[in-house]
Design a protein around this motif. Structure first.
Motif, PDB file in Angstrom:
ATOM      1  N   LYS A 193      16.257  11.172   5.387  1.00  0.00           N
ATOM      2  CA  LYS A 193      15.538  12.009   6.356  1.00  0.00           C
ATOM      3  C   LYS A 193      15.983  11.729   7.788  1.00  0.00           C
ATOM      4  CE  LYS A 193      11.407  12.285   3.434  1.00  0.00           C
ATOM      5  NZ  LYS A 193       9.991  11.854   3.268  1.00  0.00           N
ATOM      6  N   HIS A 194      17.003  10.848   7.929  1.00  0.00           N
ATOM      7  CA  HIS A 194      17.573  10.504   9.240  1.00  0.00           C
ATOM      8  C   HIS A 194      16.543   9.862  10.167  1.00  0.00           C
ATOM      9  CE1 HIS A 194      21.085  12.783   7.957  1.00  0.00           C
ATOM     10  NE2 HIS A 194      20.306  13.829   7.726  1.00  0.00           N
ATOM     11  N   ARG A 195      15.660   9.045   9.591  1.00  0.00           N
ATOM     12  CA  ARG A 195      14.679   8.314  10.394  1.00  0.00           C
ATOM     13  C   ARG A 195      15.323   7.069  10.991  1.00  0.00           C
ATOM     14  NH1 ARG A 195       9.397   9.509   8.699  1.00  0.00           N
ATOM     15  NH2 ARG A 195       8.710   7.998  10.276  1.00  0.00           N
ATOM     16  N   LYS A 196      14.812   6.628  12.139  1.00  0.00           N
ATOM     17  CA  LYS A 196      15.352   5.455  12.814  1.00  0.00           C
ATOM     18  C   LYS A 196      14.780   4.173  12.217  1.00  0.00           C
ATOM     19  CE  LYS A 196      16.183   7.681  17.280  1.00  0.00           C
ATOM     20  NZ  LYS A 196      15.870   7.643  18.735  1.00  0.00           N
ATOM     21  N   GLY A 197      15.615   3.138  12.181  1.00  0.00           N
ATOM     22  CA  GLY A 197      15.175   1.841  11.712  1.00  0.00           C
ATOM     23  C   GLY A 197      15.428   0.779  12.771  1.00  0.00           C
ATOM     24  N   GLY A 198      15.489  -0.490  12.349  1.00  0.00           N
ATOM     25  CA  GLY A 198      15.724  -1.586  13.274  1.00  0.00           C
ATOM     26  C   GLY A 198      14.504  -2.476  13.412  1.00  0.00           C
ATOM     27  N   ILE A 199      14.688  -3.636  14.057  1.00  0.00           N
ATOM     28  CA  ILE A 199      13.646  -4.645  14.166  1.00  0.00           C
ATOM     29  C   ILE A 199      12.407  -4.119  14.900  1.00  0.00           C
ATOM     30  CG2 ILE A 199      13.031  -6.885  15.148  1.00  0.00           C
ATOM     31  CD1 ILE A 199      14.845  -7.196  12.820  1.00  0.00           C
ATOM     32  N   THR A 200      12.606  -3.517  16.072  1.00  0.00           N
ATOM     33  CA  THR A 200      11.470  -3.066  16.875  1.00  0.00           C
ATOM     34  C   THR A 200      10.655  -2.006  16.143  1.00  0.00           C
ATOM     35  OG1 THR A 200      12.702  -3.524  18.913  1.00  0.00           O
ATOM     36  CG2 THR A 200      10.773  -2.079  19.074  1.00  0.00           C
ATOM     37  N   VAL A 201      11.357  -1.017  15.584  1.00  0.00           N
ATOM     38  CA  VAL A 201      10.673   0.045  14.843  1.00  0.00           C
ATOM     39  C   VAL A 201       9.956  -0.529  13.630  1.00  0.00           C
ATOM     40  CG1 VAL A 201      11.025   2.148  13.486  1.00  0.00           C
ATOM     41  CG2 VAL A 201      12.266   1.837  15.620  1.00  0.00           C
ATOM     42  N   ALA A 202      10.637  -1.447  12.922  1.00  0.00           N
ATOM     43  CA  ALA A 202      10.044  -2.052  11.726  1.00  0.00           C
ATOM     44  C   ALA A 202       8.781  -2.833  12.069  1.00  0.00           C
ATOM     45  CB  ALA A 202      11.068  -2.964  11.044  1.00  0.00           C
ATOM     46  N   LEU A 203       8.830  -3.619  13.142  1.00  0.00           N
ATOM     47  CA  LEU A 203       7.659  -4.400  13.553  1.00  0.00           C
ATOM     48  C   LEU A 203       6.502  -3.495  13.964  1.00  0.00           C
ATOM     49  CD1 LEU A 203       8.977  -7.459  15.599  1.00  0.00           C
ATOM     50  CD2 LEU A 203       7.508  -7.509  13.577  1.00  0.00           C
ATOM     51  N   ALA A 204       6.806  -2.448  14.711  1.00  0.00           N
ATOM     52  CA  ALA A 204       5.752  -1.542  15.168  1.00  0.00           C
ATOM     53  C   ALA A 204       5.041  -0.889  13.992  1.00  0.00           C
ATOM     54  CB  ALA A 204       6.356  -0.484  16.093  1.00  0.00           C
ATOM     55  N   HIS A 205       5.824  -0.386  13.040  1.00  0.00           N
ATOM     56  CA  HIS A 205       5.224   0.260  11.872  1.00  0.00           C
ATOM     57  C   HIS A 205       4.463  -0.754  11.015  1.00  0.00           C
ATOM     58  CE1 HIS A 205       6.619   4.446  11.967  1.00  0.00           C
ATOM     59  NE2 HIS A 205       7.698   3.989  12.583  1.00  0.00           N
ATOM     60  N   ALA A 206       5.028  -1.968  10.880  1.00  0.00           N
ATOM     61  CA  ALA A 206       4.387  -2.991  10.048  1.00  0.00           C
ATOM     62  C   ALA A 206       3.054  -3.434  10.645  1.00  0.00           C
ATOM     63  CB  ALA A 206       5.317  -4.189   9.884  1.00  0.00           C
ATOM     64  N   ILE A 207       3.011  -3.622  11.959  1.00  0.00           N
ATOM     65  CA  ILE A 207       1.768  -4.022  12.623  1.00  0.00           C
ATOM     66  C   ILE A 207       0.705  -2.937  12.454  1.00  0.00           C
ATOM     67  CG2 ILE A 207       0.711  -4.446  14.874  1.00  0.00           C
ATOM     68  CD1 ILE A 207       3.379  -5.859  15.643  1.00  0.00           C
ATOM     69  N   MET A 208       1.124  -1.694  12.608  1.00  0.00           N
ATOM     70  CA  MET A 208       0.168  -0.589  12.434  1.00  0.00           C
ATOM     71  C   MET A 208      -0.349  -0.520  10.994  1.00  0.00           C
ATOM     72  SD  MET A 208      -0.531   0.602  15.281  1.00  0.00           S
ATOM     73  CE  MET A 208      -1.600   1.876  14.602  1.00  0.00           C
ATOM     74  N   ARG A 209       0.534  -0.814  10.026  1.00  0.00           N
ATOM     75  CA  ARG A 209       0.082  -0.809   8.631  1.00  0.00           C
ATOM     76  C   ARG A 209      -0.973  -1.897   8.404  1.00  0.00           C
ATOM     77  NH1 ARG A 209       1.703   0.789   3.439  1.00  0.00           N
ATOM     78  NH2 ARG A 209       2.468   2.616   4.544  1.00  0.00           N
ATOM     79  N   PHE A 210      -0.740  -3.106   8.961  1.00  0.00           N
ATOM     80  CA  PHE A 210      -1.719  -4.178   8.798  1.00  0.00           C
ATOM     81  C   PHE A 210      -3.056  -3.780   9.425  1.00  0.00           C
ATOM     82  CE2 PHE A 210      -4.079  -7.849  10.226  1.00  0.00           C
ATOM     83  CZ  PHE A 210      -4.081  -8.659   9.099  1.00  0.00           C
ATOM     84  N   ILE A 211      -3.009  -3.253  10.644  1.00  0.00           N
ATOM     85  CA  ILE A 211      -4.235  -2.849  11.341  1.00  0.00           C
ATOM     86  C   ILE A 211      -4.972  -1.773  10.542  1.00  0.00           C
ATOM     87  CG2 ILE A 211      -5.113  -1.658  13.387  1.00  0.00           C
ATOM     88  CD1 ILE A 211      -2.891  -3.103  14.983  1.00  0.00           C
ATOM     89  N   LYS A 212      -4.216  -0.820  10.023  1.00  0.00           N
ATOM     90  CA  LYS A 212      -4.831   0.262   9.252  1.00  0.00           C
ATOM     91  C   LYS A 212      -5.528  -0.286   8.017  1.00  0.00           C
ATOM     92  CE  LYS A 212      -3.721   4.535   6.762  1.00  0.00           C
ATOM     93  NZ  LYS A 212      -2.638   5.486   6.365  1.00  0.00           N
ATOM     94  N   ILE A 213      -4.846  -1.143   7.239  1.00  0.00           N
ATOM     95  CA  ILE A 213      -5.412  -1.659   5.989  1.00  0.00           C
ATOM     96  C   ILE A 213      -6.585  -2.611   6.254  1.00  0.00           C
ATOM     97  CG2 ILE A 213      -4.956  -3.083   3.951  1.00  0.00           C
ATOM     98  CD1 ILE A 213      -2.059  -2.082   4.024  1.00  0.00           C
TER      99      ILE A 213
END
Length: 256
Positions: A193-213
């Motif tokens: 889907k041509h989405r962006k990756g990398g450390i910063t993006v990964a950390l941001a999404h991971a932190i949001m997942r923890f907060i959500k759960i």
């Protein structure tokens, strides 16, 4: 007159809980097991319950499930994973609903109770976890995105207030092995889907997942299991996004 029912289970090395799974479907007129060439006792267990066994190479959930649907001849299907059990209450509710349902109703969504670590999770986004699992096969569509699949049914879909019992992991090690598999499938899907990756993006999404759960989905109320599950959710999302740009890891053995 009670309509005909087929129990459908996809399997691969499912001996851990398959006996209980198939026993819970014994009220069905027929049980079909679609197996991806298991090497454990899966087939022996299926034979014990006189299930029709269809072996087919695994090419993803959607493909395998649609292969199974081609062999359905009954009016209704009850679909379970190999680590799920149809509770006695759900069996009673299914028979009651199918005995009185009209032609406009095409599917039912039972609740699913998921066991994790030391309890059935009541929060964390894991309950009631309603899924279409009882359906008329001709009205069902299977969709898949990465490691996540879902069922959609045209027509009227009703809820059933009874539970499938789900035991997805037998240990933290087992959970981590699944996280590794799902993270790779998710990364591959994001890459397409041509989405962006990398450390910063990964950390941001991971932190949001923890907060959500843990906070928004009230995982904190699931005790130790809720915290551990939220941390595993963090790790899964981090791996998924960081692997988009993983590269080939270089060739240090060719360097001095």
């Amino acid at each position: 007159m009670m309509p005909s029912i087929t129990g459908l289970v996809l399997t691969y090395n499912g001996e851990r809980l398959l006996d209980k799974c198939l026993a819970s479907l014994s009220f069905c007129d027929k049980i079909i097991v679609v197996d991806s060439f298991s090497t454990d006792e899966t087939l022996s267990i299926a034979e014990k319950y006189k299930a029709t066994i269809l072996q087919n190479p695994w090419d993803g959930f959607k493909s395998q499930f649609e292969f199974g649907l081609k062999h359905i001849e009954s009016e209704w299907v009850i679909s379970l994973d190999q680590d799920e059990i149809c509770s006695t209450k759900l069996k009673e509710e299914i028979l009651k609903e199918l005995d009185k349902t009209d032609s406009s109703t095409t599917a039912f969504r039972p609740r699913r109770r998921n066991w994790y670590y030391d309890r059935f999770m009541k929060h964390s986004g894991w309950y009631p976890d309603r899924l279409i699992r009882i359906f008329r096969p001709e009205y069902l569509t299977v969709t898949q995105s990465g490691s996540h699949e879902s069922f959609k049914a045209s027509g009227t879909v009703k809820d059933i207030d009874a539970d499938i019992l789900h035991y997805p992991y037998e240990s933290f090690s087992h959970h981590l092995s699944k996280i590794n598999l799902y993270a790779q499938e998710g990364a591959d899907d994001l890459k397409r889907k041509h989405r962006k990756g990398g450390i910063t993006v990964a950390l941001a999404h991971a932190i949001m997942r923890f907060i959500k759960i843990y906070f928004f989905k009230l995982g904190m109320l699931d005790g130790k299991a809720g915290f551990i599950n939220a941390m595993h959710g963090f790790f899964y999302v981090f791996l998924k996004y960081v692997r988009i740009n993983e590269g080939d890891w270089g060739t240090p053995f060719d360097s001095e």
